[in-house]
Enzyme design. Structure first.
Site, PDB file in Angstrom:
ATOM      1  N   UNK A 160       3.804   3.008   0.024  1.00  0.00           N
ATOM      2  CA  UNK A 160       3.644   2.095  -1.107  1.00  0.00           C
ATOM      3  C   UNK A 160       3.286   0.699  -0.589  1.00  0.00           C
ATOM      4  O   UNK A 160       3.601   0.344   0.551  1.00  0.00           O
ATOM      5  CB  UNK A 160       4.949   2.049  -1.899  1.00  0.00           C
ATOM      6  N   GLY A 161       2.643  -0.083  -1.425  1.00  0.00           N
ATOM      7  CA  GLY A 161       2.308  -1.449  -1.047  1.00  0.00           C
ATOM      8  C   GLY A 161       3.523  -2.318  -0.785  1.00  0.00           C
ATOM      9  O   GLY A 161       3.427  -3.342  -0.110  1.00  0.00           O
TER      10      GLY A 161
END
EC number: 1.11.1.9
Length: 201
Positions: free
Chosen positions: A47-48
């Site tokens: 995930u970012g």
């Protein structure tokens, strides 16, 4: 009630559930964590916000673990396919890629599973029924319908990676936080919970 929640409907607390840790072995009964404050998050290693969120999960476990906090992470691939590693690959992904730099979680990390839909882990079905929406964003929904990979879709579904559930020492869910509410900002709520002392005698 959404069908996925039916299996968990009879439960009164998270102590009714168990899960297998990422390292393997026998399933861990959450009943073994009775009288602890629990912070439960669905996690993803691609995930970012993986770097921020995983490192922030280590902090409360380090600082508040001795006072009775237990942080639990549950990898899930539902949100944007951002946990597509196999169970045996996740720890190396965290150590060498994101967050990288030799990172090791100091909290309990469980096997990959589902948090929404018919195949949802019964713990998450229970948490979603107990707390249908994040307290900081009651309208939180999956932003892009094309990213919904589960069925049935329910209004109380976990909307993205790193949603958080704070559970009291009696095993009853107290508060749900959206992905935008950083783990570090939950610490005042955790401190307040732990300062009350055990209520599960």
């Amino acid at each position: 009630m959404c069908a996925a929640g039916l299996a968990a409907a009879a439960a009164q607390s998270v102590y009714a559930f168990s899960a297998r840790q990422l390292a393997g072995g026998e399933p861990v009964s959450l009943g073994s964590l009775r009288c602890k404050g629990l912070l439960i998050e669905n996690v993803a290693s691609l995930u970012g916000t993986t770097v921020r969120d995983y490192t922030q999960m280590n902090e409360p476990q380090r600082r508040l673990g001795p006072r009775g906090l237990v942080v639990l992470g549950f990898p899930c691939n539902h949100s944007g396919h951002q946990e597509n590693a196999k169970n045996e690959e996740i720890l190396n992904s965290l150590k060498y890629v994101r967050p990288g730099g030799g990172f090791e979680p100091n909290f309990m990390l469980f096997e990959k599973g589902e948090v929404n839909g018919a195949g949802a882990h019964t713990l998450f079905a229970f948490l979603r029924e107990a707390l249908p929406a994040p307290s900081d964003d009651a309208t939180a929904l999956m932003i892009d319908p094309k990213l919904i990979t589960w069925s049935p879709v329910c209004r109380n579904d976990v909307a993205w990676n790193f949603e958080k559930f704070l559970v009291g020492p009696d095993g009853v869910p107290l508060r749900r936080y959206s992905r935008r509410f950083q783990t570090i900002d939950i610490e005042p709520d955790i401190e307040a919970l732990l300062s009350q002392g055990p209520s599960c005698a």
